[in-house]
Design a protein around this motif. Structure first.
Motif, PDB file in Angstrom:
ATOM      1  N   THR A 115       0.385  -0.924  -0.263  1.00 48.83           N
ATOM      2  CA  THR A 115       0.220  -0.521  -0.101  1.00 48.83           C
ATOM      3  C   THR A 115       0.318   1.178   0.033  1.00 48.83           C
ATOM      4  O   THR A 115       2.286   0.756   0.301  1.00 48.83           O
ATOM      5  N   VAL A 116       0.029   2.251  -1.129  1.00 48.57           N
ATOM      6  CA  VAL A 116       0.764   3.808  -0.421  1.00 48.57           C
ATOM      7  C   VAL A 116      -0.490   4.659  -0.053  1.00 48.57           C
ATOM      8  O   VAL A 116      -1.091   4.954   0.083  1.00 48.57           O
ATOM      9  N   GLY A 117       0.958   5.589   0.688  1.00 44.58           N
ATOM     10  CA  GLY A 117       0.205   6.775   1.126  1.00 44.58           C
ATOM     11  C   GLY A 117       0.317   7.970   0.081  1.00 44.58           C
ATOM     12  O   GLY A 117       1.810   8.609  -0.287  1.00 44.58           O
ATOM     13  N   ILE A 118      -0.736   8.923  -0.182  1.00 48.52           N
ATOM     14  CA  ILE A 118      -0.169   9.586  -2.042  1.00 48.52           C
ATOM     15  C   ILE A 118      -0.846  10.782  -1.182  1.00 48.52           C
ATOM     16  O   ILE A 118      -2.177  11.277  -0.868  1.00 48.52           O
ATOM     17  N   ARG A 119      -0.388  11.904  -1.739  1.00 48.83           N
ATOM     18  CA  ARG A 119      -1.161  13.414  -1.495  1.00 48.83           C
ATOM     19  C   ARG A 119      -1.025  13.969  -1.999  1.00 48.83           C
ATOM     20  O   ARG A 119       0.032  13.855  -3.885  1.00 48.83           O
ATOM     21  N   ILE A 120      -2.412  15.596  -2.715  1.00 49.28           N
ATOM     22  CA  ILE A 120      -2.120  16.445  -3.327  1.00 49.28           C
ATOM     23  C   ILE A 120      -2.186  17.508  -3.079  1.00 49.28           C
ATOM     24  O   ILE A 120      -3.240  18.038  -2.709  1.00 49.28           O
TER      25      ILE A 120
END
Length: 202
Positions: A115-120
């Protein structure tokens, strides 16, 4: 090196200078819409390793990364219709969304569960850097693990500037991290309450 940049209308010349540093394998400290972050190109393995060392962080706890838009997120994470609708409503913003990773993501940035953590972030500086770089940017708070992140870039530069290649001064920041929300299995779970409001979650 401390470089001051306009937080509303970042100068293209300075953005190119920052990105050139990243392309050469540099590690930078930069402002987001929450705290200041430490980052590098996600495909810079040495840079990622260096950030782990700076943070004094367990290598089994991977960092999140910043994408330019939802289209780019879909290259690095499996985005269901459910997740897409949630993210479209709340990004850009002070949230990190946890999703299943695709095979494109380097192992150092995904968990054992892939799993990954993603931001904008809602930050013109962040968005300009990532767009010019052409790759997502590693993001983790600019501090030693367990310590608070200073809001003043000059204070950050004093403590950590000698450990990185560049500190980008975009003014005083918030000192509260993003809210982390899991969207795995088409369900919403708040993993960390931060600056992002969660009142919209039923």
């Amino acid at each position: 090196m401390l470089i001051s940049i306009n937080p509303i209308n970042p100068q293209p010349r300075l953005i190119r200078q920052i990105v050139e540093c990243l392309k050469q394998g540099g590690v930078i400290i930069y402002p987001t819409d929450t705290t200041y972050g430490i980052g590098c190109d996600i495909f810079n393995r040495k840079g990622v390793k260096k950030i782990f060392q700076i943070k004094q962080r367990d290598s089994h706890k991977p960092f999140s990364f910043i994408c330019t838009d939802l289209a780019e997120i879909s290259s690095y994470a499996q985005v269901s219709n459910f997740a897409f609708k949630i993210m479209k409503r709340h990004l850009p913003g002070p949230y990190t969304f946890v999703l299943d990773a695709t095979k494109v993501v380097p192992d150092s940035l995904s968990t054992k569960q892939k799993t990954v953590g993603i931001r904008i972030p809602d930050s013109p500086i962040c968005q300009a850097i990532v767009k010019e770089l052409g790759h997502p940017l590693v993001t983790t708070s600019a501090n030693i693990s367990g310590e608070q992140t200073p809001a003043d870039p000059y204070e950050i530069n004093e403590h950590l500037g000698h450990l990185v290649d560049m500190v980008v001064d975009g003014g005083i920041s918030m000192n509260e991290a993003s809210t982390v929300i899991s969207l795995l299995n088409d369900s919403i779970e708040v993993l960390r309450q931060g600056s992002g409001d969660t009142g919209w979650i039923e």
